[in-house]
Structures are given as C-alpha cells and as structure tokens.
Design a protein around this motif. Structure first.
Motif, PDB file in Angstrom:
ATOM      1  N   ARG A   1       0.723  -1.308  -0.028  1.00 16.65           N
ATOM      2  CA  ARG A   1      -0.071  -0.116   0.241  1.00 16.65           C
ATOM      3  C   ARG A   1       0.807   1.291  -0.190  1.00 16.65           C
ATOM      4  N   ALA A   2       1.811   1.233   0.773  1.00 20.59           N
ATOM      5  CA  ALA A   2       2.490   2.315   1.178  1.00 20.59           C
ATOM      6  C   ALA A   2       2.897   3.251  -0.060  1.00 20.59           C
TER       7      ALA A   2
ATOM      8  N   TYR B   1       2.753  -7.610   0.123  1.00 17.64           N
ATOM      9  CA  TYR B   1       2.982  -7.425   1.554  1.00 17.64           C
ATOM     10  C   TYR B   1       4.019  -8.261   2.096  1.00 17.64           C
ATOM     11  N   ARG B   2       4.561  -7.938   3.155  1.00 22.54           N
ATOM     12  CA  ARG B   2       5.500  -8.765   3.973  1.00 22.54           C
ATOM     13  C   ARG B   2       4.883  -9.543   4.865  1.00 22.54           C
TER      14      ARG B   2
ATOM     15  N   ASP C   1       8.295   3.032  -3.295  1.00 20.76           N
ATOM     16  CA  ASP C   1       7.990   2.525  -1.956  1.00 20.76           C
ATOM     17  C   ASP C   1       8.749   2.921  -0.910  1.00 20.76           C
TER      18      ASP C   1
ATOM     19  N   MET D   1       9.581   2.358   1.854  1.00 19.55           N
ATOM     20  CA  MET D   1      10.462   1.556   2.810  1.00 19.55           C
ATOM     21  C   MET D   1      11.247   0.675   1.938  1.00 19.55           C
TER      22      MET D   1
ATOM     23  N   ALA E   1      13.650  -2.545   3.242  1.00 18.08           N
ATOM     24  CA  ALA E   1      13.877  -2.995   4.349  1.00 18.08           C
ATOM     25  C   ALA E   1      15.085  -4.021   4.084  1.00 18.08           C
ATOM     26  N   THR E   2      14.223  -5.259   4.027  1.00 17.18           N
ATOM     27  CA  THR E   2      15.034  -6.297   3.478  1.00 17.18           C
ATOM     28  C   THR E   2      15.522  -6.465   1.753  1.00 17.18           C
ATOM     29  N   GLY E   3      14.590  -5.750   1.353  1.00 16.41           N
ATOM     30  CA  GLY E   3      14.805  -5.661  -0.084  1.00 16.41           C
ATOM     31  C   GLY E   3      14.085  -6.699  -0.665  1.00 16.41           C
TER      32      GLY E   3
ATOM     33  N   SER F   1      10.672  -7.152  -1.090  1.00 12.24           N
ATOM     34  CA  SER F   1       9.560  -6.543  -1.905  1.00 12.24           C
ATOM     35  C   SER F   1      10.081  -5.729  -3.072  1.00 12.24           C
TER      36      SER F   1
END
Ligand code: PRP
Ligand code: URA
Length: 212
Positions: A78-79, A102-103, A130, A132, A134-136, A138
């Motif tokens: 969504r973000a 989504y994660r 996106d 964010m 984070a882990t990469g 997505s």
C-alpha cells in the motif's frame, strides 16, 4: 558501477526528520511523503532522455524539449500509493502500474497479491515507488516482475532504506538505480528499519493500532 544515490539535501533531511518523528500525525505524514517523493524524483529523473519540440511562444518560434521515453510509475501497495501523485505531477504522461506486495509478518518474505502488468509492449523506464526498502524482498520481487515485462531501465525510489536492503537489490539487480533519502544502519529482529520511521503503510493510512 554502483547506481545508489543517497540524498544529502538539507530539505530532504529536514522533512525526513519530521517524517520519522513518532508524534507526526497521518495528515502531516502524507504531506511529508509527498514532499520527499518530489525531491527524490527530481534526482531520479535527471538522466531522462528528451527530444526536440518546436513551439510558438507569443513572440516567436523556438525549439524546446519534451520527454522522449515512455515512463511508468510502479507503486508497491500500500505504502507506495502515497508517492504517486507528487511524481505524476512532475511526469503527467506517465503510466501507473500497481503491484500488490506485503511482507509476511512471520517470515518477512514478500507475498504477491496483485499484478496486472501487461505481457507485451514494456515501457522504457519504470520507477518503482515504495517509501521503505527494508530486507529488499518486496523491491526485488517488484523489479523481477518489471524485468519479466521487459523493462530495460528501472529506478527504485525509497524514502528510507536499510543498508541490507540496498545490498540485496544491488546484488540481484546491479543495473537498477536506487534513490533514497537515507540509508539507515540496521534492521531489528522483526526486520524493521532502525532508526526508521515504523510502519509506513500504517502511518500513511492511519491504521496503526498497536504502538510499542
Ligand atoms: C512495507 C513497505 C515495503 C516493505 C519493505 O510494506 O512499504 O513494501 O514493507 O520491506 P522489505 O524490504 O523487507 O520487503 P508492507 O509489507 O508493510 O505492506 P503495506 O505497505 O501494505 O503496509
Ligand atoms: N516496512 C515498513 O513499513 N517499515 C519498516 O521499517 C520495514 C518494513
């Protein structure tokens, strides 16, 4: 060659600090995401190809410029949605293709739930949006989908990244250009970026129900 741009612009750092603040309301959070998206898009679009366009001003004729590439904005739901409008204002002719990812909260692995990318006729340039990285997981899944579509030039715009996320994308897709407002040093045990800003989707859409 590395394609990672981390902004050191004072306006980016100023707005980013407000964005990170846990007391920032969803209304202000969305406004800050819009401002930061415009500032980062300004850098990400610096190398877009242009071609001549002849026009008449009220005084004379002249040769100006128009964008030569077919461009797509690709928000990750969504973000990423909060980043679309400010960049579409800058590139009004862009196509917008949504990717739903989504994660999984337990594994932090990306789960694909929406993809209507066409099979043929890819755009020249895709800008993955996106806030964010984070882990990469997505971002990598999104870039995989765009690569399968046949997009040659892919730019990822994120407001905050972790070093781990940047490394994951660079390792898997070294030609992808990455534009971020800041690269934070670490991920916590549940793979949130630290210091970060918390959950970008929940803060954007006012769905944050549990604060630690
Ligand atoms: C967030 C964020 C990214 C992803 C980043 O989305 O917007 O898409 O996590 O994490 P990663 O780099 O480890 O994959 P989230 O899964 O929370 O979904 P949402 O936007 O619907 O809230
Ligand atoms: N998704 C977010 O919204 N924030 C993080 O820090 C990591 C993933």
């Amino acid at each position: 060659m590395l394609h990672v741009f981390e902004s050191d612009h004072p306006l980016v750092q100023y707005h980013l600090t407000q964005l990170r603040d846990k007391n920032t309301s969803p209304v202000e959070f969305r406004a800050l995401i819009r401002r930061l998206s415009s500032l980062l898009a300004f850098e990400a679009t610096r190398d877009l190809a242009v071609r001549d366009r002849s026009i008449q001003t009220p005084l004379t004729s002249m040769v100006g410029s128009e964008l030569a590439a077919k461009i797509a904005l690709v928000p990750i739901l969504r973000a990423g949605l909060g980043m679309v409008d400010p960049i579409l204002d800058l590139i009004p002719a862009a196509e917008v293709w949504h990717l739903g990812l989504y994660r999984d909260e337990a594994t932090a692995q990306p789960v694909r739930y929406y993809n209507k990318l066409p099979q043929t006729n890819p755009v020249d340039v895709a800008m993955v949006l996106d806030p964010m990285l984070a882990t990469g997981g997505s971002a990598t899944a999104a870039i995989e989908s765009l690569t399968e579509w046949g997009v040659r030039s892919i730019k990822l715009i994120s407001v905050i990244a972790s070093q781990e996320g940047v490394d994951a994308v660079v390792t898997r897709f070294p030609e992808t250009q990455i534009f971020v407002g800041a690269i934070d040093p670490e991920l916590n045990a549940v793979k949130y970026i630290v210091p970060g800003l918390g959950d970008a989707g929940d803060r954007t859409f006012n769905t944050l129900r549990y604060l630690e």
